[in-house]
Structure formats: structure tokens, C-alpha cells
Motif scaffolding. Structure first.
Motif, short mmCIF file in Angstrom:
data_model
loop_
_atom_site.label_atom_id
_atom_site.label_comp_id
_atom_site.label_asym_id
_atom_site.label_seq_id
_atom_site.Cartn_x
_atom_site.Cartn_y
_atom_site.Cartn_z
N ARG A 219 0.85 -1.18 0.00
CA ARG A 219 0.00 0.00 0.00
C ARG A 219 0.89 1.24 0.00
NH1 ARG A 219 -5.27 1.55 3.20
NH2 ARG A 219 -5.41 -0.67 3.63
N ALA A 220 0.73 2.07 -1.01
CA ALA A 220 1.64 3.20 -1.14
C ALA A 220 1.02 4.47 -0.62
CB ALA A 220 2.01 3.39 -2.61
N GLU A 221 -0.24 4.64 -0.83
CA GLU A 221 -0.81 5.94 -0.54
C GLU A 221 -2.30 5.80 -0.38
OE1 GLU A 221 -1.20 9.83 -3.20
OE2 GLU A 221 0.84 9.03 -3.07
N GLU A 222 -2.85 6.58 0.51
CA GLU A 222 -4.29 6.56 0.65
C GLU A 222 -4.77 7.99 0.78
OE1 GLU A 222 -5.98 3.78 3.28
OE2 GLU A 222 -7.92 4.80 3.35
N THR A 223 -5.82 8.29 0.07
CA THR A 223 -6.36 9.63 0.08
C THR A 223 -7.83 9.55 0.42
OG1 THR A 223 -4.85 10.14 -1.73
CG2 THR A 223 -6.58 11.71 -1.29
N LEU A 224 -8.24 10.42 1.30
CA LEU A 224 -9.65 10.43 1.66
C LEU A 224 -10.25 11.77 1.27
CD1 LEU A 224 -8.69 8.93 4.96
CD2 LEU A 224 -10.68 8.00 3.79
N VAL A 225 -11.38 11.72 0.64
CA VAL A 225 -12.03 12.95 0.23
C VAL A 225 -13.48 12.89 0.67
CG1 VAL A 225 -12.67 14.43 -1.70
CG2 VAL A 225 -10.57 13.09 -1.81
N GLY A 226 -13.96 14.01 1.12
CA GLY A 226 -15.39 14.05 1.43
C GLY A 226 -15.65 13.80 2.89
N SER A 227 -16.63 14.51 3.42
CA SER A 227 -16.97 14.32 4.83
C SER A 227 -18.31 14.97 5.06
CB SER A 227 -15.92 14.95 5.72
OG SER A 227 -16.00 16.35 5.62
N GLY A 228 -18.48 15.53 6.24
CA GLY A 228 -19.76 16.09 6.62
C GLY A 228 -20.27 17.17 5.68
N ALA A 229 -19.33 17.84 5.02
CA ALA A 229 -19.75 18.94 4.16
C ALA A 229 -20.58 18.43 2.97
CB ALA A 229 -18.55 19.70 3.64
N ARG A 230 -20.36 17.16 2.65
CA ARG A 230 -21.09 16.62 1.51
C ARG A 230 -22.17 15.67 2.02
NH1 ARG A 230 -16.21 14.80 -2.31
NH2 ARG A 230 -17.93 14.01 -3.52
N ALA A 231 -23.02 15.29 1.12
CA ALA A 231 -24.09 14.39 1.53
C ALA A 231 -23.50 13.09 2.05
CB ALA A 231 -24.99 14.10 0.33
N ALA A 232 -24.18 12.52 3.02
CA ALA A 232 -23.72 11.24 3.55
C ALA A 232 -23.68 10.24 2.42
CB ALA A 232 -24.66 10.77 4.65
N GLY A 233 -22.80 9.31 2.49
CA GLY A 233 -22.75 8.29 1.45
C GLY A 233 -21.92 8.69 0.26
N GLU A 234 -21.24 9.82 0.35
CA GLU A 234 -20.40 10.20 -0.78
C GLU A 234 -18.93 10.16 -0.45
OE1 GLU A 234 -21.26 13.63 -3.15
OE2 GLU A 234 -23.38 13.48 -2.67
N ARG A 235 -18.59 9.49 0.63
CA ARG A 235 -17.20 9.43 1.00
C ARG A 235 -16.43 8.61 -0.02
NH1 ARG A 235 -13.62 7.00 5.47
NH2 ARG A 235 -14.50 5.09 4.64
N THR A 236 -15.27 9.07 -0.37
CA THR A 236 -14.47 8.42 -1.38
C THR A 236 -13.06 8.19 -0.85
OG1 THR A 236 -15.70 9.47 -3.15
CG2 THR A 236 -13.50 8.72 -3.69
N ARG A 237 -12.55 6.98 -1.02
CA ARG A 237 -11.17 6.68 -0.64
C ARG A 237 -10.43 6.24 -1.87
NH1 ARG A 237 -11.70 1.56 2.89
NH2 ARG A 237 -9.50 1.68 3.42
#
Lengths: 148, 186
Positions: free
Chosen positions: A42-60
Motif C-alpha cells: 500500500r503506497a498511498e491513501e487519500t480520503l475525500v469528502g466528509s460532513g460537508a457533503r451528503a452522507a454516502g459520498e465518502r471516497t477513498r
């Protein structure tokens, strides 16, 4: 070793214990039918999205590197509590990609397109592992297990 | 568990015995976890690195000529992978909520909130004042009832003969600090 030494070591052993599921994750990951040709790290992990966006839109987005190629996946939460995995092999090649989940869930296999793109949709949350099959059908790259 | 017994488990695992492999994993995971955390990785990265070491072991199972050296092999693989992981780093993006996620913990322990026991809290305070080497060594020794000094020595690049004395010195220092602290009690 006297009782105080024993007590000290006993308490130290309880500091920061391994996660409860570590053994299970390791055992799941190593229970491949046959050993892998290459282990992707595993080289890198990026997390985008949180409370500011609608629930269920979290992206890893997670990148795994092996010597022969990299596997990048984006895990998108779906509104129905399942996830979609958009993947990309680099260098791109139309190889078979397998998604393993703990038994009794059957493994799912898709074939990447010529540019190396592949998709697994409607995947339940939980432990999973990706295998990339080689041209000759057996040489493979495996990732560590990940929790979707 | 002795290195001979671990070696026997490895040989049976190599012959396809799943139970032996499971036993080996359960036996060695606490040590490998300690090694990865001692390298300053977050819990998530440490768990990942431990898995990667096992996958590498499985892949090279047939190349391992000295089964009883399995502990040293895994500790070395874990340290190496942890080092790479730390240097590759992690990038967390924009909205900031997860920005701290990639920051390596300074030391093993985790979470002060989990230390509900007063003696644990006192012990932790003094433990964290020890040198990194002492913390690493005691952390590993504490996980195994009969530590395999040769494996630890090999993996840490320390002379075999110095592990026992170093462990003794670290423990003596910690005892001294604890006994001088009235909040530790008798």
C-alpha cells in the motif's frame, strides 16, 4: 524475575495492543489458494469528502505498488450501504482482476479493459483483497486485505 | 514459545497445514505489531505492514532454509516495510477533517483515555521517558513469555549478548522511577 518486574511487563504488554481483528485480517489475506508472485504494498491513501457533503459520498483512493504494476482503486460509498470500486492497473493491460471476500462470499472476477480500468459494483462493506492474474493465468499480484 | 517450536510450525505450514499457520500468526502478530508501531506508524499503517510481511513470508516460504529463524525473518521484513511506509508518507486532502490521520504517533501508546487504571497511567508516564531502544525492547519482550533473544538481536542489529543486559538495564531504570514515584504506591 520478581513480581514487580512481572507486573511491569504485564502492564506494558497491555499498552497499545494489536487491533482485535489483526489476526483475522492476516489469516484472510494469507489464505490464498497458492502464494502470490508479487505482493503489492500500500503506497498511498487519500480520503475525500466528509460532513460537508451528503452522507454516502465518502471516497477513498488507495494505491498499491508491486514491481510489475500498480493497482489504484477508488472506493465510493453508495447510498444503499454498498460500495463501488473503480480500479485502474498501471501499466494498463486487459488482465483478470479478482475481488476476494471472506468465505462463504464467492470471489468475483472482472477483466480490465485495454487501458487497465475495471469496476466492481454493489460490493458489501467488510474485508476484501484484490488479485491481479497474469497473462499466463497464474502469475499474480495480490494486495493486503483492506476493510471496505 | 521457543524458536524450535515456531520453526516446527513453519515447516508444517509449509506443508499446507492451516492450523499451524494460524498458530504462528497468533503467536507472532503481537511482536510484529509492536515492531511496526515502534517505527512510528499509525495503527492503520501498522496493521497493513504486518499483513504485508506475512504475505511476503508466504511467497518466500520455500526459500526459507532455517525455519527456526522465522521470527527474525518476519521482524526484519516488518521493520523494512515500516521504514518504507513512513518514507512514502500519506497525503490526506482538502477538507481537512482527516489531515491528522497520517501523522505518525510519537510512540507506542496509544491513547491516554484507554489508560483508566491509575497504575497504568503512572507506568506509562515513566515508560515514555525511557529511550526509544528501551521502549522498543521492553515492548517486544513484554509480548512474549520466552523471548527469543537471538531473533530480536538479529532483527535489531544488536549483539546477541547485549539483549539480556539491555533489557535488564531498561527494566531496572523503569523500576527505579516507579519506586521513587509516590503515586505508583507500594
Amino acid at each position: 524475575m520478581d513480581p514487580l518486574d512481572a507486573e511491569i511487563l504485564d502492564r506494558i504488554a497491555r499498552f497499545d495492543p494489536p487491533p482485535a481483528d489483526l489476526d483475522d485480517r492476516v489469516l484472510f489475506a494469507v489464505e490464498l489458494g497458492s502464494p502470490a508472485a508479487e505482493v503489492a504494498h500500500r503506497a498511498e491513501e487519500t480520503l475525500v469528502g466528509s460532513g460537508a457533503r451528503a452522507a454516502g459520498e465518502r471516497t477513498r483512493t488507495i494505491t498499491f505498488d508491486a514491481d510489475s504494476r500498480s493497482v489504484m482503486i477508488t472506493v465510493v460509498d453508495r447510498p444503499d450501504n454498498l460500495v463501488r470500486i473503480d480500479g485502474w492497473l498501471a501499466p494498463g493491460a486487459a488482465l483478470r482482476v479478482e475481488l476476494r471476500r471472506p468465505e462463504p462470499a464467492p470471489a468475483r472476477t472482472v477483466t480490465a479493459d485495454d487501458t487497465g480500468r475495471f469496476v466492481f459494483d454493489e460490493v458489501p462493506h467488510g474485508l476484501a483483497q484484490l488479485l491481479v492474474h497474469g497473462d499466463n493465468g497464474n502469475a499474480r499480484v495480490v494486495t493486503p486485505s483492506l476493510v471496505l | 514459545m521457543s524458536d524450535v517450536r515456531l520453526g516446527a510450525l513453519l515447516e508444517r505450514a509449509r506443508d499446507g497445514d492451516r492450523d499451524s499457520l494460524q498458530e504462528l500468526v497468533r503467536e507472532l502478530n503481537p511482536v510484529l505489531w509492536r515492531v511496526a508501531r515502534g517505527q512510528g506508524l499509525t495503527a492503520e499503517d501498522a496493521a497493513d505492514v504486518v499483513q504485508t510481511s506475512w504475505l511476503e513470508l508466504l511467497r518466500r516460504l520455500h526459500e526459507i532454509r532455517t525455519p527456526r529463524a522465522v521470527t527474525a525473518w518476519l521482524i526484519t521484513a516488518t521493520r523494512r516495510e515500516a521504514w518504507h511506509r513512513r518514507h512514502r508518507g500519506r497525503r490526506d486532502v482538502p477538507d481537512g477533517t482527516l489531515a491528522l490521520d497520517g501523522v505518525a504517533d510519537p510512540g507506542p501508546p496509544p491513547d491516554q483515555r484507554l489508560l483508566t487504571d491509575e497504575r497504568d497511567r503512572v507506568l506509562w508516564t515513566h515508560f515514555s521517558r525511557l529511550s526509544q531502544r528501551c521502549r522498543d525492547l521492553l515492548g517486544i519482550v513484554a509480548q512474549v513469555s520466552r523471548p527469543d533473544y537471538s531473533a530480536i538481536a538479529e532483527a535489531f542489529g544488536m549483539p546477541h549478548g547485549s539483549i539480556g543486559p539491555t533489557r535488564g538495564r531498561c527494566l531496572a531504570k523503569l523500576r527505579e522511577m516507579l519506586l521513587a514515584d509516590p503515586t505508583w504506591g507500594a
